[in-house]
Design an enzyme around this catalytic site. Structure first.
Site, PDB file in Angstrom:
ATOM      1  N   LYS A   1       0.429   0.521  15.147  1.00  0.00           N
ATOM      2  CA  LYS A   1       2.217  -0.369  15.540  1.00  0.00           C
ATOM      3  C   LYS A   1       2.699  -0.715  16.003  1.00  0.00           C
ATOM      4  CE  LYS A   1       4.491   3.071  13.399  1.00  0.00           C
ATOM      5  NZ  LYS A   1       4.175   3.141  12.389  1.00  0.00           N
TER       6      LYS A   1
ATOM      7  N   PRO B   1      -4.652   0.382  18.259  1.00  0.00           N
ATOM      8  CA  PRO B   1      -4.421   0.502  16.891  1.00  0.00           C
ATOM      9  C   PRO B   1      -4.277   1.043  16.070  1.00  0.00           C
ATOM     10  CG  PRO B   1      -6.917  -0.277  18.322  1.00  0.00           C
ATOM     11  CD  PRO B   1      -5.840  -0.532  19.271  1.00  0.00           C
TER      12      PRO B   1
ATOM     13  N   TYR C   1      -9.500   5.693   7.074  1.00  0.00           N
ATOM     14  CA  TYR C   1      -9.521   6.057   8.765  1.00  0.00           C
ATOM     15  C   TYR C   1     -11.044   6.862   9.018  1.00  0.00           C
ATOM     16  CZ  TYR C   1      -5.170   3.191   9.979  1.00  0.00           C
ATOM     17  OH  TYR C   1      -4.011   2.442  10.352  1.00  0.00           O
TER      18      TYR C   1
ATOM     19  N   TYR D   1       3.825   6.813   9.624  1.00  0.00           N
ATOM     20  CA  TYR D   1       3.050   5.547   9.439  1.00  0.00           C
ATOM     21  C   TYR D   1       3.504   4.244   8.515  1.00  0.00           C
ATOM     22  CZ  TYR D   1      -1.432   2.998   8.441  1.00  0.00           C
ATOM     23  OH  TYR D   1      -2.172   2.100   8.188  1.00  0.00           O
TER      24      TYR D   1
ATOM     25  N   HIS E   1       0.545  -1.295   0.087  1.00  0.00           N
ATOM     26  CA  HIS E   1      -0.274  -0.192   0.031  1.00  0.00           C
ATOM     27  C   HIS E   1       0.925   1.622   0.033  1.00  0.00           C
ATOM     28  CE1 HIS E   1      -4.359  -1.464   1.129  1.00  0.00           C
ATOM     29  NE2 HIS E   1      -3.245  -3.137   0.694  1.00  0.00           N
TER      30      HIS E   1
HETATM   31  P1  RFL Z   1       0.591 -11.807  21.522  1.00  0.00           P
HETATM   32  O1  RFL Z   1       0.127 -11.826  20.268  1.00  0.00           O
HETATM   33  O2  RFL Z   1      -0.139 -11.525  22.438  1.00  0.00           O
HETATM   34  O3  RFL Z   1       1.485 -12.923  22.106  1.00  0.00           O
HETATM   35  C1  RFL Z   1       1.825 -13.211  23.277  1.00  0.00           C
HETATM   36  C2  RFL Z   1       1.773 -14.719  23.771  1.00  0.00           C
HETATM   37  O4  RFL Z   1       2.051 -15.404  24.380  1.00  0.00           O
HETATM   38  C3  RFL Z   1       0.526 -16.016  25.460  1.00  0.00           C
HETATM   39  N1  RFL Z   1       1.162 -15.799  26.878  1.00  0.00           N
HETATM   40  C4  RFL Z   1       1.566 -17.241  27.906  1.00  0.00           C
HETATM   41  N2  RFL Z   1       2.231 -18.039  27.511  1.00  0.00           N
HETATM   42  C5  RFL Z   1       3.402 -18.854  28.752  1.00  0.00           C
HETATM   43  N3  RFL Z   1       2.827 -17.847  29.862  1.00  0.00           N
HETATM   44  C6  RFL Z   1       1.544 -17.223  29.829  1.00  0.00           C
HETATM   45  N4  RFL Z   1       1.489 -17.163  31.125  1.00  0.00           N
HETATM   46  C7  RFL Z   1       1.395 -16.531  29.294  1.00  0.00           C
HETATM   47  N5  RFL Z   1       0.423 -15.578  29.063  1.00  0.00           N
HETATM   48  C8  RFL Z   1       0.439 -15.377  27.601  1.00  0.00           C
HETATM   49  C9  RFL Z   1      -0.407 -15.590  24.597  1.00  0.00           C
HETATM   50  O5  RFL Z   1      -1.222 -16.962  24.728  1.00  0.00           O
HETATM   51  C10 RFL Z   1       0.449 -15.591  23.365  1.00  0.00           C
HETATM   52  O6  RFL Z   1       0.025 -15.983  22.488  1.00  0.00           O
HETATM   53  O7  RFL Z   1       2.006  -9.631  21.559  1.00  0.00           O
HETATM   54  P2  RFL Z   1       3.157 -10.077  20.806  1.00  0.00           P
HETATM   55  O8  RFL Z   1       3.321 -11.203  20.416  1.00  0.00           O
HETATM   56  O9  RFL Z   1       3.756  -9.206  21.817  1.00  0.00           O
HETATM   57  O10 RFL Z   1       2.697  -9.768  19.593  1.00  0.00           O
HETATM   58  C11 RFL Z   1       1.909  -8.433  20.012  1.00  0.00           C
HETATM   59  C12 RFL Z   1       0.804  -8.521  19.043  1.00  0.00           C
HETATM   60  O11 RFL Z   1       0.395  -8.917  18.679  1.00  0.00           O
HETATM   61  C13 RFL Z   1      -0.361  -6.578  18.791  1.00  0.00           C
HETATM   62  O12 RFL Z   1       0.293  -5.694  19.138  1.00  0.00           O
HETATM   63  C14 RFL Z   1      -0.779  -6.618  17.877  1.00  0.00           C
HETATM   64  O13 RFL Z   1      -1.827  -7.341  17.618  1.00  0.00           O
HETATM   65  C15 RFL Z   1      -2.045  -4.675  18.160  1.00  0.00           C
HETATM   66  N6  RFL Z   1      -2.392  -4.293  16.751  1.00  0.00           N
HETATM   67  C16 RFL Z   1      -1.656  -4.355  15.738  1.00  0.00           C
HETATM   68  N7  RFL Z   1      -0.796  -4.037  15.376  1.00  0.00           N
HETATM   69  C17 RFL Z   1      -0.180  -3.552  14.331  1.00  0.00           C
HETATM   70  O14 RFL Z   1       0.875  -3.741  14.171  1.00  0.00           O
HETATM   71  N8  RFL Z   1      -1.016  -3.133  13.087  1.00  0.00           N
HETATM   72  C18 RFL Z   1      -2.446  -3.522  13.242  1.00  0.00           C
HETATM   73  O15 RFL Z   1      -2.848  -3.130  12.590  1.00  0.00           O
HETATM   74  C19 RFL Z   1      -2.934  -3.380  14.318  1.00  0.00           C
HETATM   75  N9  RFL Z   1      -4.292  -4.129  14.613  1.00  0.00           N
HETATM   76  C20 RFL Z   1      -3.967  -4.313  16.463  1.00  0.00           C
HETATM   77  C21 RFL Z   1      -4.822  -3.955  15.680  1.00  0.00           C
HETATM   78  C22 RFL Z   1      -4.103  -5.004  18.080  1.00  0.00           C
HETATM   79  C23 RFL Z   1      -5.368  -5.586  17.869  1.00  0.00           C
HETATM   80  N10 RFL Z   1      -6.135  -5.734  19.699  1.00  0.00           N
HETATM   81  C24 RFL Z   1      -7.090  -7.290  19.685  1.00  0.00           C
HETATM   82  C25 RFL Z   1      -5.811  -5.842  20.361  1.00  0.00           C
HETATM   83  C26 RFL Z   1      -6.324  -4.487  15.921  1.00  0.00           C
HETATM   84  C27 RFL Z   1      -6.333  -5.403  16.891  1.00  0.00           C
HETATM   85  C28 RFL Z   1      -8.092  -5.134  17.151  1.00  0.00           C
HETATM   86  C1  PHB Z   2      -6.269  -4.167  11.147  1.00  0.00           C
HETATM   87  O1  PHB Z   2      -6.492  -4.377   9.665  1.00  0.00           O
HETATM   88  O2  PHB Z   2      -6.784  -4.955  11.291  1.00  0.00           O
HETATM   89  C2  PHB Z   2      -6.242  -3.000  11.681  1.00  0.00           C
HETATM   90  C3  PHB Z   2      -5.236  -2.234   9.932  1.00  0.00           C
HETATM   91  C4  PHB Z   2      -5.153  -0.676   9.951  1.00  0.00           C
HETATM   92  C5  PHB Z   2      -5.139  -0.125  11.940  1.00  0.00           C
HETATM   93  C6  PHB Z   2      -5.094  -1.220  13.225  1.00  0.00           C
HETATM   94  C7  PHB Z   2      -5.649  -2.637  12.525  1.00  0.00           C
HETATM   95  O3  PHB Z   2      -4.733   0.699  12.115  1.00  0.00           O
END
Ligand code: RFL
Ligand code: PHB
Length: 385
Positions: A292, A288, A196, A380, A72
């Site tokens: 990041k 989100p 957005y 971004y 993109h």
């Molecule tokens: P995770 O993915 O939460 O993984 C942590 C893992 O640790 C396990 N765990 C344990 N294991 C053993 N013993 C314990 N006591 C434990 N406690 C927990 C968990 O089961 C899990 O498997 O953290 P990690 O690896 O640091 O990764 C971070 C990302 O997942 C997170 O920052 C992103 O998903 C955030 N996020 C976005 N980030 C982006 O860079 N671009 C995006 O577009 C974006 N969109 C989003 C998002 C997060 C969202 N939600 C649901 C919070 C959109 C959403 C809706």
């Molecule tokens: C997503 O596709 O889940 C998404 C994309 C951009 C964002 C957050 C989430 O800023």
């Protein structure tokens, strides 16, 4: 059992760290509380900075990303229906890649050589100021793993940060009074790029996973329950928040996933406690809006892997000693940007009419200023590591 690095958590941070250590010949074991299927079932991020794409290449897991990732070159902002395209490539000569976190996780799981123990209960980290070890139980049996270092990649609710004595940790937090209700649907995205959208009814985001799968979000109050949102109600609300052409072009269908994510900004300092490190969501949360979270997790573990590789190859402490400070410098800039994007695009009931006028002025300023657009684009696509 003994290993060099015990990694807690098999999310993208833990799996990427394990992969980079495997490739450098550093023995590591990953302990994960959930099953592999559960981890793969979590629908989260969708946007990768080039730094994350580069790390996937370094980890030799980028074949599918190269084939299926969608480059993109810009994104759209919409404010009460007025559109503004931010041309990343034209403004700062860089772009982002749309590729789901689920796919990143799957690619790393498939490439994994070291041991991963899934469904590990009661994981506990011990003696990280001395001779560290980790314990856990499975099927009622307690196990012990001795190690040189522990990497806490266990997310916001994990055990590692919670095990640090309160006086050794400083935390910074802002909780927003709303969340994002997200829907995944097998329909082509409404636009080539992300949209957005700010609207007086609340924020909305049109995102995508592929040419045939879309991801949409609407801002909802923090206490909202997902059960109150039928698919029909979701699509109706989303349409109201988009401009009329976009609303008309929207292809809807039955949701294949629907969930609410709370919005929070959070940083823990420092990221190292003796032989325990924190990385990814275990150390920090961003709302989100700036896309990041996953990217920060990737840059943390890139730095941590380099520090550990240098340590084992050259008996050097330098990378380990500076990991926390270097990672936090990057983290705080991403915190600032995510907070700013969130402030511009959401509705904040408490700021009233004045707040909305300020948001409008910010949007108009962006629309009229290349300098302002460059600031948005530069952040971004990802600041240099
Ligand atoms: P995770 O993915 O939460 O993984 C942590 C893992 O640790 C396990 N765990 C344990 N294991 C053993 N013993 C314990 N006591 C434990 N406690 C927990 C968990 O089961 C899990 O498997 O953290 P990690 O690896 O640091 O990764 C971070 C990302 O997942 C997170 O920052 C992103 O998903 C955030 N996020 C976005 N980030 C982006 O860079 N671009 C995006 O577009 C974006 N969109 C989003 C998002 C997060 C969202 N939600 C649901 C919070 C959109 C959403 C809706
Ligand atoms: C997503 O596709 O889940 C998404 C994309 C951009 C964002 C957050 C989430 O800023």
């Amino acid at each position: 059992m003994r290993t060099q690095v015990a990694i807690i958590g098999a999310g993208p941070a833990g799996l990427m760290l394990g992969r980079l250590l495997d490739l450098a010949g550093i023995d590591n074991v990953i302990l994960e509380r959930k099953s592999a299927d559960y981890v793969l079932g979590r629908i989260r991020a969708g946007v990768l900075e080039q730094g994350s794409v580069d790390l996937m290449h370094r980890a030799q897991v980028a074949d599918r990303l190269d084939a299926e990732g969608l480059v993109h070159h810009g994104t759209d902002l919409s404010f009460d229906g007025d559109r503004l395209r931010i041309d990343f490539t034209g403004l700062v000569g860089n772009h982002v890649t749309v590729y789901g976190q689920t796919e990143v996780t799957r690619d790393l799981m498939e490439a994994r050589q070291g041991e991963t123990i899934y469904e590990a209960d009661d994981v506990a980290v011990h003696d990280f100021d001395g001779q560290p070890y980790v314990t856990w139980s499975r099927d009622g049996v307690t196990h012990r793993l001795d190690c040189d270092y522990i990497a806490g990649c266990d997310g916001y609710h994990g055990v590692c940060r919670a095990s640090v004595p309160a006086e050794a940790l400083t935390t910074f937090e802002r909780v927003y009074p709303f969340g994002w209700l997200g829907v995944l649907v097998d329909k082509p995205p409404v636009a080539h790029e992300l949209i957005y959208a700010h609207h007086e009814r609340g924020f909305a985001l049109c995102s995508q996973r592929s040419m045939t799968r879309s991801r949409y979000y609407v801002q909802v109050p923090a206490e909202e329950k997902v059960e109150s949102w039928s698919d029909e109600r979701f699509w109706d609300e989303l349409r109201l928040r988009l401009n009329s052409e976009t609303a008309e072009a929207l292809q809807t269908g039955p949701s294949i996933e629907k969930s609410i994510a709370p919005l929070r900004s959070f940083v823990a300092e420092p990221l190292r406690f003796g032989r325990l490190f924190l990385a990814g969501d275990a150390a920090h949360i961003v709302p989100p809006t700036g896309a990041k979270g996953l990217n920060l997790a990737m840059s943390d573990v890139g730095m941590l892997a380099d520090a550990l590789i240098e340590h084992y190859a050259e008996a050097s402490q330098a990378g380990i000693d500076t990991y926390s400070q270097r990672a936090l410098a990057r983290i705080w800039k991403a915190e600032r940007f995510s907070w700013w994007m969130t402030s511009l695009l959401h509705t904040f009931p408490e700021t009233g009419r004045f707040g909305r006028r300020i948001q409008r002025a910010e949007f108009d300023y962006l629309a009229g200023s290349r300098a302002a657009q460059e600031v948005l684009a530069e952040n971004y696509v990802g600041l240099p590591g």
